[in-house]
Design an enzyme around this catalytic site. Structure first.
Site, PDB file in Angstrom:
ATOM      1  N   MET A 108      -3.203  30.079   1.921  1.00 47.22           N
ATOM      2  CA  MET A 108      -4.231  30.530   0.986  1.00 47.22           C
ATOM      3  C   MET A 108      -4.353  32.041   1.065  1.00 47.22           C
ATOM      4  O   MET A 108      -3.691  32.680   1.867  1.00 47.22           O
ATOM      5  CB  MET A 108      -5.544  29.851   1.321  1.00 47.22           C
ATOM      6  CG  MET A 108      -5.561  28.421   0.850  1.00 47.22           C
ATOM      7  SD  MET A 108      -7.082  27.667   1.289  1.00 47.22           S
ATOM      8  CE  MET A 108      -7.061  27.773   3.042  1.00 47.22           C
ATOM      9  N   GLY A 791       4.968  -8.726   9.960  1.00 54.00           N
ATOM     10  CA  GLY A 791       6.108  -8.018   9.366  1.00 54.00           C
ATOM     11  C   GLY A 791       5.563  -7.164   8.242  1.00 54.00           C
ATOM     12  O   GLY A 791       5.576  -7.537   7.076  1.00 54.00           O
ATOM     13  N   CYS A 856       5.737  -6.019  14.051  1.00 54.92           N
ATOM     14  CA  CYS A 856       7.112  -5.541  14.230  1.00 54.92           C
ATOM     15  C   CYS A 856       7.629  -4.796  13.006  1.00 54.92           C
ATOM     16  O   CYS A 856       8.784  -4.402  12.961  1.00 54.92           O
ATOM     17  CB  CYS A 856       8.043  -6.684  14.608  1.00 54.92           C
ATOM     18  SG  CYS A 856       8.137  -7.949  13.336  1.00 54.92           S
TER      19      CYS A 856
HETATM   20  C1  PEP Z   1       9.027  -6.680   8.172  1.00 58.68           C
HETATM   21  O1  PEP Z   1       9.148  -7.181   7.050  1.00 58.68           O
HETATM   22  O2  PEP Z   1       8.083  -5.979   8.505  1.00 58.68           O
HETATM   23  C2  PEP Z   1      10.075  -6.897   9.178  1.00 58.68           C
HETATM   24  C3  PEP Z   1       9.940  -6.428  10.396  1.00 58.68           C
HETATM   25  O3  PEP Z   1      11.188  -7.520   8.761  1.00 58.68           O
HETATM   26  P1  PEP Z   1      12.394  -6.827   8.004  1.00 58.68           P
HETATM   27  O4  PEP Z   1      12.125  -5.367   7.995  1.00 58.68           O
HETATM   28  O5  PEP Z   1      13.607  -7.170   8.758  1.00 58.68           O
HETATM   29  O6  PEP Z   1      12.312  -7.471   6.675  1.00 58.68           O
END
Ligand code: PEP
Ligand code: MG
Length: 934
Positions: A108, A791, A856
């Site tokens: 800025m 997931g 995950c």
């Molecule tokens: C997900 O969908 O978050 C997962 C870990 O699986 P992938 O990425 O292998 O679809």
């Protein structure tokens, strides 16, 4: 009384304090705090961020009373300085500086010397008995004000200056005498008139108002907006403005200006570190226009001021209990502090400073943990040049080691080209004479930057440290000749040529030097002894402290033993996701896999699966061995089968070519059969097609083979006396019936296998939660599933209806137009996806109170998402092996934030509202497509 918008500071007393960063901005809070500490600070006042927010709400009009308050505060500044704003004999000049809550270096605007007019310039000359200085200040003011406030291109002013120097046969600005500077003033004013059709304002109050408007407007300037998007700083914060009495660093050789850090911001070493320029003003050091001198030089030129600077920095560091950056000006031997704030630092420095300060008894371990942005730890893992290769190369030049690490790539000489070259898949090193805030997009695209001018506090250096990029600054050997050519030493390089820069030593080399793992990675791989790497020891110390605090466990997503080994070395407490499909891509397996997929009959498929079984079993034994008893979650085959097959279009081209070139008929026939099957398997939306548990349900032989391999491998380990509890995970379940069908199948195979081995093993069967239907029917699914792993890649995809492979095309635009704050594939969407997760958790626990819960998806490695996972009560996060350290620290911080929030009273809670965002901008993980990471 109306709302207060203006806060005065001066003469040892300030209306604000250092805690009022949200209202006064970082700079304003620092000035107030220093004033209260009786440190020498010129008097001034801060117009609050609230005023800026109001200004925009009112369609760019000042909130009522703001200007009156400002003028009242200005009177106090006049009294304190014993001078008058616009007084022809004894003029007061002020600087008008931006200052947001979070530091946004150079993004800025700032205007210096406001208050100089045709009259006051004479007063300034008389008062200082220095005509040259007065005219120099005036021409600087006209060009700064003319470009920033009135929109005249800076280059036009520079051109006039350049020609003046050429006409007079001088090279340096400092060689221009008062007469020449006076003539420049006239030419500059003519330029402004020509370009804007307006006179340069000659009323100090007009100047002040116009400067205030310009600084407020710069909050929505392109640079500032880009920066905010990059660092997730909300538009709603607004900037504060500091109007401060001018002190002059350009009053001769006993005057100067500088920037310093209480410790080294690149390495974290405990040594006062800074740079200064004598006879210079304001932003000269930061802009990197002249390469500055080390701050220690001041001990010789202005010993008294240097002594005071030393006392001041120590006092301030003790007071703030952190590494600080400081800006100061020395006017004829007298020191004035212009700014202090917590200093930006590299990740390497952040860890060292935190650990050192714990050892020095300045901060607690918990505070140390809270001072390191988890992503900064990644800098301990940055690659370095292969020392052998580097020792064979002769540096073409050497600059300042401003951003550690090693970068090798193709030269880009403009930021736009850097972006284009990166988009075309190149590694890019951005080379510039000096960088400016306008270059930010190119800097983001480059692995590292090299500049010809500027010091350790130049724009390039500051940005590098913040972005975690490699940087060599102020390399004299460089001369950028045009947008295509740069001379480095005696050699000419063109855009696209390879260049290697070592940001830890400052060396610059031609060519593409191979890079290798960082010291930390080498220690983890057993290639370097722990005792030989101080960096490793620091890294390890912080993570051990993190482990003492965190509740969340951290696992890794790892598919092969090598990854599992690295994950363990980084401290992973198990595998949260083994994507078994990755095991089939190996050269010796893909042909069998393809045959299995292409087979039309179950018996044929089983034949090929039998060939895959022993290989798969060995994979699992490898993983179990590496994880030494820690849990291993193995997911059954998930992706659409066509991912294993050749591409339809490529096959068509191949067949056409074979036919054209008279290929062997049997080969052509075989390719055609393959094409026919590929077409049969073709799906319009494979992500929503035959994948996940649908594969195992329609082709149960696949699930049977995988379940058998998992259990047999565990039995083999048990024979060696090693206990393994495999967690078998079923992907993309949406209905309890799917879960049950697969679980029953697995149970049968497991019973049968254990019988053959004459053993009884424990194992779990669970599912991923990656579909909204799974989340809302989680109570039913948990009747069968013994664990849930979120997931969130697929869950984000299916919740938003955004294709994870294509969203990048519009997510950036969504961020730009404020529809999205961040990429939901990188930072978990708490409001939507998060709500589904909460629903799933409560449903799951209702049916199975002790259900194991983890995540995950890619979010398992993102600090903000990890904090959310902690809050909703997951048991663990699982992320890529290289992010395990980052996740351990983020998990510890989540616990500490929770503890702080619990302790905070409701009032204090309200005042720390902003602390939900990191005070130091944190680089978010990139919005890469998670699917492509497979
Ligand atoms: C997900 O969908 O978050 C997962 C870990 O699986 P992938 O990425 O292998 O679809
Ligand atoms: Mg998935």
């Amino acid at each position: 009384m109306g709302k207060k918008y203006v806060y005065y500071f001066g003469d040892g007393k300030a209306e604000g304090t250092g805690h009022m960063k949200e209202l006064l901005g970082g700079k304003g809070a620092g000035l107030a705090e220093m004033t209260n500490l009786e440190i020498s600070v010129p008097p001034g006042f801060t117009i609050s961020t609230d005023a800026c927010v109001e200004y925009y709400k009112r369609g760019k009009a000042y909130p009522p009373g703001m200007m009156e308050e400002a003028l009242h505060a200005l009177k106090r500044v006049e009294r304190s300085m014993a001078a008058g704003f616009g007084d022809a004999d004894n003029p007061l000049l002020v600087s008008v500086r931006s200052g947001a809550r979070a530091s946004m270096p150079g993004m800025m605007d700032t205007v210096l010397n406001v208050g100089l007019t045709t009259k006051t310039v004479q007063g300034l000359a008389a008062k200082t008995r220095n005509e040259r200085f007065a005219q120099d200040s005036y021409r600087r003011f006209i060009s700064m004000f003319g470009s920033i406030v009135m929109g005249v291109s800076r280059e036009h002013f520079e051109d006039i200056l350049k020609h003046k120097k050429q006409d007079l046969g001088v090279t340096q600005d400092t060689h221009l005498d008062a007469k020449a500077l006076k003539e420049l003033v006239v030419s500059f004013k003519d330029l402004v008139r020509e370009e804007t059709k307006r006179e340069f304002p000659d009323d100090p109050l007009d100047q002040l108002r116009m400067a205030i408007n310009a600084v407020f407007s710069s909050w929505y300037g392109a640079r500032a907006v880009t920066y905010r998007r990059l660092y997730s700083i909300p538009d709603s914060w607004g900037t504060a403005i500091n109007v401060v009495a001018m002190v002059f660093g350009n009053m001769g050789e006993s005057s100067g200006t500088g920037v310093a850090f209480t410790r080294d911001p690149a390495t974290g070493n405990k040594a006062f570190f800074g740079e200064c320029l004598m006879n210079a003003q304001g932003e000269d050091v930061v802009a990197g226009i002249r390469t500055p001198l080390p701050v220690t030089q001041l001990a010789k030129t202005v010993p008294q001021a240097y002594k005071e600077l030393e006392t001041t920095y120590k006092k301030l560091e003790r007071h703030y209990r952190d590494m600080l950056d400081l800006e100061f000006t020395i006017q004829e031997g007298k020191l004035y502090m212009l700014q202090t704030r917590v200093g930006k630092r590299t990740g390497i420095a952040a860890v060292r400073i935190a650990v050192d300060m714990v050892k020095e008894g300045v901060i607690s371990k918990k505070e140390a943990l809270q001072r390191i942005a988890p992503d900064q730890l990644a800098q301990y893992l940055y690659p370095i040049f292969d020392p052998k290769e580097e020792s064979h190369c002769t540096p073409l030049g050497k600059g300042l080691p401003a951003g550690p690490g090693a970068a090798a790539g193709k030269i880009a000489l403009t930021p736009d080209r850097a972006v284009e070259m990166k988009a075309a898949g190149n590694r890019v090193v951005l080379v510039r004479q000096e960088t400016s805030p306008d270059d930010i997009h190119g800097m983001n695209a480059a692995l590292g930057f090299l500049t010809a001018r500027g010091g350790m506090t130049s724009h390039a250096a500051v940005v590098a440290r913040q972005m975690g990029k490699v940087c060599v600054a102020g390399c004299d050997a460089i001369d950028v000749q045009d947008a295509q050519t740069v001379r480095i030493g005696t050699q000419i390089f063109r855009e696209g040529d390879y260049l290697s820069i070592n940001g830890s030593t400052g060396n610059v080399y031609g060519g593409d030097i191979p890079v290798m793992e960082s010291e930390v990675t080498q220690v983890l791989q057993g290639k370097l002894e722990t005792s030989k790497s101080e960096k490793y020891q620091l890294f390890d110390t912080v993570l051990k402290w993190a482990d003492e605090v965190r509740r969340l466990k951290v696992r890794a997503n790892a598919d092969v033993p090598d990854q599992a080994r690295i994950a363990r070395a980084f401290g992973a407490e198990g595998i949260g996701l083994c994507r078994t499909e990755h095991m089939f891509f190996a050269e010796d397996r893909i042909p069998i896999m393809q045959k299995m997929i292409l087979a039309r009959k179950r018996e044929d498929r089983e034949k090929y699966l039998d060939q895959l079984l022993p290989l798969q079993k060995q994979d699992f034994i490898g993983l179990y061995r590496e994880m030494k008893g820690f849990p291993v979650t193995i997911r059954l085959l998930d992706p659409p089968l066509h991912e294993f097959l050749p591409k339809r279009e490529e096959l068509m081209v191949e067949i056409a070519q074979l036919e054209l070139t008279g290929g062997t008929p049997s080969v052509i026939e075989e390719r055609k059969r393959l094409l026919a099957r590929v077409e049969e398997l073709h799906e319009f939306n494979p992500m929503l097609g035959l994948r996940g548990c649908r594969l195992g349900i329609t082709m149960p032989e696949i699930t049977r083979m995988q379940a058998r391999a998992i259990i047999e491998a565990a039995c083999e380990m048990a024979k060696e006396g090693k206990k393994i509890v495999p967690e078998i995970m079923i992907p993309l379940v949406g209905m309890v019936s799917e879960m049950k069908a697969q679980k029953d199948l697995i149970r049968d195979v497991a019973q049968d296998t254990m019988k053959r081995y004459n053993m009884k093993l424990s194992y779990l069967v669970g599912t991923m939660i990656e579909l909204p239907r799974a989340a809302v029917t989680a109570d039913r699914i948990a009747e069968e599933a013994e664990f849930f792993s979120f997931g969130t890649n697929d869950l984000t995809q299916t919740t938003f209806g955004f294709s994870r492979d294509d969203a990048a095309k519009f997510v950036d635009h969504y961020k730009t137009v404020n529809i999205l704050e961040s990429d939901p594939f990188a930072v978990l969407d708490r409001e939507g996806v998060g709500a589904l997760m909460r629903t799933a958790i409560s449903g799951g626990r209702k049916s199975r109170p002790d259900i194991k819960l983890g995540i995950c998806g890619e979010h398992g490695g993102d600090p903000s998402s990890i904090e959310f996972c902690h809050q909703i009560g997951l048991d663990y996060v699982s992320c890529s092996p290289y992010r395990v350290g980052i996740a351990r620290l983020a998990a510890a911080q989540a616990t500490l934030t929770e503890q702080d929030n619990r302790k905070a009273t409701p009032v204090a809670k309200a005042s720390t509202h902003a602390s939900r965002r990191p005070s130091r901008p944190v680089k978010r993980s990139t919005g890469r497509s998670a699917r492509k990471k497979r």
